[in-house]
Write an enzyme that holds these catalytic residues in place. Structure first.
Site, PDB file in Angstrom:
ATOM      1  N   SER A 174       0.836  -1.212   0.000  1.00 34.19           N
ATOM      2  CA  SER A 174       0.000   0.000   0.000  1.00 34.19           C
ATOM      3  C   SER A 174       0.861   1.248   0.000  1.00 34.19           C
ATOM      4  CB  SER A 174      -0.902   0.040   1.229  1.00 34.19           C
ATOM      5  OG  SER A 174      -1.589   1.282   1.250  1.00 34.19           O
ATOM      6  N   LYS A 233      -4.200  -6.893   3.453  1.00 34.15           N
ATOM      7  CA  LYS A 233      -4.217  -5.760   2.512  1.00 34.15           C
ATOM      8  C   LYS A 233      -5.653  -5.459   2.069  1.00 34.15           C
ATOM      9  CE  LYS A 233      -2.869  -2.571  -0.397  1.00 34.15           C
ATOM     10  NZ  LYS A 233      -3.553  -2.499  -1.629  1.00 34.15           N
ATOM     11  N   HIS A 252      -7.180  -3.585   4.851  1.00 37.86           N
ATOM     12  CA  HIS A 252      -6.607  -2.234   4.814  1.00 37.86           C
ATOM     13  C   HIS A 252      -7.409  -1.378   3.830  1.00 37.86           C
ATOM     14  CE1 HIS A 252      -4.229   0.738   2.638  1.00 37.86           C
ATOM     15  NE2 HIS A 252      -3.527   0.940   3.739  1.00 37.86           N
ATOM     16  N   ASN A 253      -7.650  -1.924   2.638  1.00 38.11           N
ATOM     17  CA  ASN A 253      -8.379  -1.161   1.630  1.00 38.11           C
ATOM     18  C   ASN A 253      -9.833  -0.941   2.033  1.00 38.11           C
ATOM     19  OD1 ASN A 253      -5.959  -1.468   0.290  1.00 38.11           O
ATOM     20  ND2 ASN A 253      -6.908  -1.887  -1.679  1.00 38.11           N
TER      21      ASN A 253
HETATM   22  N1  LIG Z   1      -1.837   1.742  -8.651  1.00 35.41           N
HETATM   23  C1  LIG Z   1      -1.844   1.732  -7.327  1.00 35.41           C
HETATM   24  O1  LIG Z   1      -1.887   2.775  -6.644  1.00 35.41           O
HETATM   25  C2  LIG Z   1      -1.746   0.430  -6.591  1.00 35.41           C
HETATM   26  C3  LIG Z   1      -1.579   0.440  -5.215  1.00 35.41           C
HETATM   27  C4  LIG Z   1      -1.424  -0.764  -4.547  1.00 35.41           C
HETATM   28  C5  LIG Z   1      -1.465  -1.954  -5.249  1.00 35.41           C
HETATM   29  N2  LIG Z   1      -1.662  -1.941  -6.601  1.00 35.41           N
HETATM   30  C6  LIG Z   1      -1.674  -3.238  -7.294  1.00 35.41           C
HETATM   31  O2  LIG Z   1      -0.396  -3.446  -7.883  1.00 35.41           O
HETATM   32  C7  LIG Z   1      -0.548  -4.156  -9.122  1.00 35.41           C
HETATM   33  C8  LIG Z   1       0.071  -3.338 -10.242  1.00 35.41           C
HETATM   34  O3  LIG Z   1      -0.650  -2.118 -10.322  1.00 35.41           O
HETATM   35  P1  LIG Z   1      -0.399  -1.017 -11.440  1.00 35.41           P
HETATM   36  O4  LIG Z   1      -1.383   0.058 -11.186  1.00 35.41           O
HETATM   37  O5  LIG Z   1       1.041  -0.685 -11.498  1.00 35.41           O
HETATM   38  O6  LIG Z   1      -0.698  -1.782 -12.797  1.00 35.41           O
HETATM   39  P2  LIG Z   1      -2.030  -2.461 -13.406  1.00 35.41           P
HETATM   40  O7  LIG Z   1      -2.662  -1.494 -14.320  1.00 35.41           O
HETATM   41  O8  LIG Z   1      -2.847  -3.065 -12.349  1.00 35.41           O
HETATM   42  O9  LIG Z   1      -1.369  -3.646 -14.286  1.00 35.41           O
HETATM   43  C9  LIG Z   1      -0.588  -3.364 -15.415  1.00 35.41           C
HETATM   44  C10 LIG Z   1       0.537  -4.365 -15.547  1.00 35.41           C
HETATM   45  O10 LIG Z   1       0.005  -5.689 -15.683  1.00 35.41           O
HETATM   46  C11 LIG Z   1       0.530  -6.261 -16.875  1.00 35.41           C
HETATM   47  N3  LIG Z   1      -0.411  -7.206 -17.454  1.00 35.41           N
HETATM   48  C12 LIG Z   1      -1.753  -7.039 -17.592  1.00 35.41           C
HETATM   49  N4  LIG Z   1      -2.284  -8.124 -18.203  1.00 35.41           N
HETATM   50  C13 LIG Z   1      -1.256  -8.964 -18.443  1.00 35.41           C
HETATM   51  C14 LIG Z   1      -1.165 -10.250 -19.037  1.00 35.41           C
HETATM   52  N5  LIG Z   1      -2.257 -10.879 -19.488  1.00 35.41           N
HETATM   53  N6  LIG Z   1       0.050 -10.817 -19.138  1.00 35.41           N
HETATM   54  C15 LIG Z   1       1.136 -10.194 -18.682  1.00 35.41           C
HETATM   55  N7  LIG Z   1       1.133  -8.984 -18.094  1.00 35.41           N
HETATM   56  C16 LIG Z   1      -0.065  -8.379 -17.974  1.00 35.41           C
HETATM   57  C17 LIG Z   1       0.752  -5.082 -17.775  1.00 35.41           C
HETATM   58  O11 LIG Z   1       1.615  -5.442 -18.824  1.00 35.41           O
HETATM   59  P3  LIG Z   1       1.547  -4.621 -20.216  1.00 35.41           P
HETATM   60  O12 LIG Z   1       2.345  -3.393 -19.996  1.00 35.41           O
HETATM   61  O13 LIG Z   1       2.120  -5.555 -21.196  1.00 35.41           O
HETATM   62  O14 LIG Z   1       0.084  -4.320 -20.464  1.00 35.41           O
HETATM   63  C18 LIG Z   1       1.356  -4.093 -16.791  1.00 35.41           C
HETATM   64  O15 LIG Z   1       2.700  -4.377 -16.541  1.00 35.41           O
HETATM   65  C19 LIG Z   1      -2.039  -4.413  -9.283  1.00 35.41           C
HETATM   66  O16 LIG Z   1      -2.382  -5.653  -8.764  1.00 35.41           O
HETATM   67  C20 LIG Z   1      -2.671  -3.325  -8.439  1.00 35.41           C
HETATM   68  O17 LIG Z   1      -3.961  -3.659  -7.986  1.00 35.41           O
HETATM   69  C21 LIG Z   1      -1.777  -0.791  -7.273  1.00 35.41           C
END
Ligand SMILES: NC(=O)c1ccc[n+]([C@@H]2O[C@H](COP(=O)([O-])OP(=O)(O)OC[C@H]3O[C@@H](n4cnc5c(N)ncnc54)[C@H](OP(=O)(O)O)[C@@H]3O)[C@@H](O)[C@H]2O)c1
Length: 465
Positions: free
Chosen positions: A128, A182, A185-186
């Site tokens: 987080s 987590k 938390h959310n």
């Molecule tokens: N954003 C936040 O503030 C936040 C906070 C805490 C936790 N999280 C969690 O952290 C994780 C990453 O979050 P994010 O916001 O950085 O990104 P995201 O938008 O949730 O995911 C994008 C990533 O996933 C990859 N991906 C999606 N489909 C795929 C597939 N079929 N095969 C391989 N790769 C694939 C994408 O690759 P491509 O580039 O090739 O599309 C990209 O690298 C998520 O689970 C999210 O819920 C996010």
């Protein structure tokens, strides 16, 4: 060939920032499905020899020290399974996969079991702090194979936020313990965000305050609350829109999205038979916000409520009490659900430690986490924070003040669902007598479901007519 300490797959916003964070202390190889993202990242963000770009999975895996440690920062759901499947041909016994995304805890249980059967160790890790936290130090909530955590703990501790009590990371328990914590938390985050939104709504509609005034009030209150969510709310109120010069908050559409962790918290609470009404109110409020067109159409069919005459100076302390009260209740609901889940799923959670690792880096960090830790230090098996010495009398005093807010909000047609739910939760949890005797009778009346009596042991049925 140089071997890297850890690998990371998924170079979206979280993965990029976490890579830059980890690379301050450890060598890291990265990979992403879309190759252009890897190139862009290396060219525009990376200035550190510790980061190696790889463009094929085989190259990625073979660049890692054994046992390999591979962190996934990818979209939760099916993509995690697809990436794990694509990695498996290259992995060996004892390698470690770390899922750092917001995976559903039941998916984590399934993946851990499948991978453990293949000799691969697994960690489900909640992270987080958003993109800022990922770069500067998030709160990290790991669960899964404990011996695997021991091998990555130095990397996690170096990446995590830090207070004087230590790094904001701690092994939380087996299987999906990390992802479960987590998720909750959310859930708490949903609850507190909605409480703040309701206070904002009351301030603007009932008290007719302008964003700058509200921002100043939130900022002043936050000298006491020391809460990240209150802090950003104060800042949001002050932000100008560069295009129009107006306050940006007045231009943002009142439709909130959600990605699922709040809904999952409520679903899990229902499955475990534990009420979390303030958190639920946060989820419901986003659902209500989403039907904007219907709300606008409906509003034309009802005369707008008349604004009650209010005294600003009298109301502000009441609103501050409501913020304190409903925030504590959101934490109380979350910790109570954690306790139920820990018993049901045998996570053996340490609630004091959970409150400690939430003290910095994460979205629900706040001054309330200090007395929450103290409460669990005094009684680790505490049933609810509402009876803790640190909160009991303050909650009671705050509850008394909320009535007036609820009455005036209802007169003005302003919903205070989360605040009201928090008050009802408190009143229910301390009620010696609830009207469930009538519910029992009704169930027996229409369905012969039987009932229990106060004066006799056993199960009874009555022919009601
Ligand atoms: N954003 C936040 O503030 C936040 C906070 C805490 C936790 N999280 C969690 O952290 C994780 C990453 O979050 P994010 O916001 O950085 O990104 P995201 O938008 O949730 O995911 C994008 C990533 O996933 C990859 N991906 C999606 N489909 C795929 C597939 N079929 N095969 C391989 N790769 C694939 C994408 O690759 P491509 O580039 O090739 O599309 C990209 O690298 C998520 O689970 C999210 O819920 C996010």
């Amino acid at each position: 060939m140089k071997k890297y300490e850890i690998g990371l797959i998924g170079l979206s916003v979280m993965g990029q920032n976490l890579t830059l964070n980890i690379a301050r202390n450890h060598s890291i190889a990265v990979y992403n499905r879309t190759k252009s993202k890897i190139r862009n990242f290396m060219e525009n963000k990376v200035q550190n020899q510790n980061v190696k770009a790889t463009y094929e999975l085989e190259e990625f895996v073979s660049s890692l020290k054994k046992p390999r440690k591979i962190m996934l920062m990818i979209k939760a759901g099916k993509p995690v399974d697809l990436v794990i499947d694509s990695l498996l041909p290259y992995l060996e016994k004892d390698d470690i996969i770390i899922d750092g995304g917001n995976s559903h805890f039941e998916d984590t249980n399934r993946r851990l079991k499948n991978l453990n059967e293949k000799g691969i160790r697994y960690l489900g890790v909640g992270i987080s702090g958003g993109e800022y936290g990922a770069l500067h130090g998030p709160s990290i909530m790991p669960g899964g194979n404990e011996n695997a955590y021991a091998e990555v703990s130095d990397i996690m501790e170096n990446a995590a936020a830090r207070t004087e009590k230590g790094a904001c990371v701690s092994y939380l328990g087996p299987r999906s313990a990390g992802h479960y914590v987590k998720m909750i938390h959310n859930g708490i985050e949903y609850g507190i965000m909605e409480v703040l939104a309701e206070i904002y709504d009351y301030m603007r509609k009932v008290m007719q305050l302008k964003p700058v005034e509200m921002g100043n009030i939130f900022a002043k209150w936050n000298q006491e609350f020391d809460s990240y969510l209150v802090e950003i709310t104060a800042k949001i109120m002050q932000k100008d829109d560069p295009k129009t010069g107006r306050k940006l908050i007045d231009l943002i559409l009142d439709k909130a999205k959600h990605k699922g962790t709040g809904k999952w918290s409520v679903q899990s609470a229902l499955d475990l038979g534990t009420a979390i009404p303030t958190i639920n109110a946060g989820v419901n409020a986003r659902l209500m916000s989403a039907i904007k067109t219907e709300r606008v159409e409906n509003s034309a069919q009802f005369a707008s409520s008349s604004r009650p005459v209010v005294n600003k100076e009298e109301l502000l302390p009441l609103l501050k009490s409501a913020l304190y009260f409903a925030s504590v209740i959101a934490y109380a609901e979350g910790f109570k659900l954690l306790k139920t889940a820990s018993n049901e799923y045998e996570y053996n959670l340490n609630y004091k430690e959970i409150a400690r690792i939430w003290e910095d880096g994460c979205i629900i960090r706040s001054g309330l986490l200090e007395p929450i830790q103290a409460a669990f230090a005094e009684d680790m098996q505490l049933n609810s924070l509402i009876t803790a010495r640190q909160f009991k009398s303050q909650l009671n005093a705050a509850a008394d003040k909320i009535d007036k807010l609820i009455t005036t909000a209802a007169q003005a047609g302003v919903p205070l669902t989360a605040i009201h739910s928090a008050l009802d939760y408190f009143n229910s949890l301390k009620a010696k007598e609830l009207p469930a005797n009538l519910i029992q009778a009704q169930r027996d009346f229409f369905g012969a479901h039987t009932y229990q009596r106060r004066d006799q042991e056993g199960t009874f049925h009555t022919e009601w007519e």
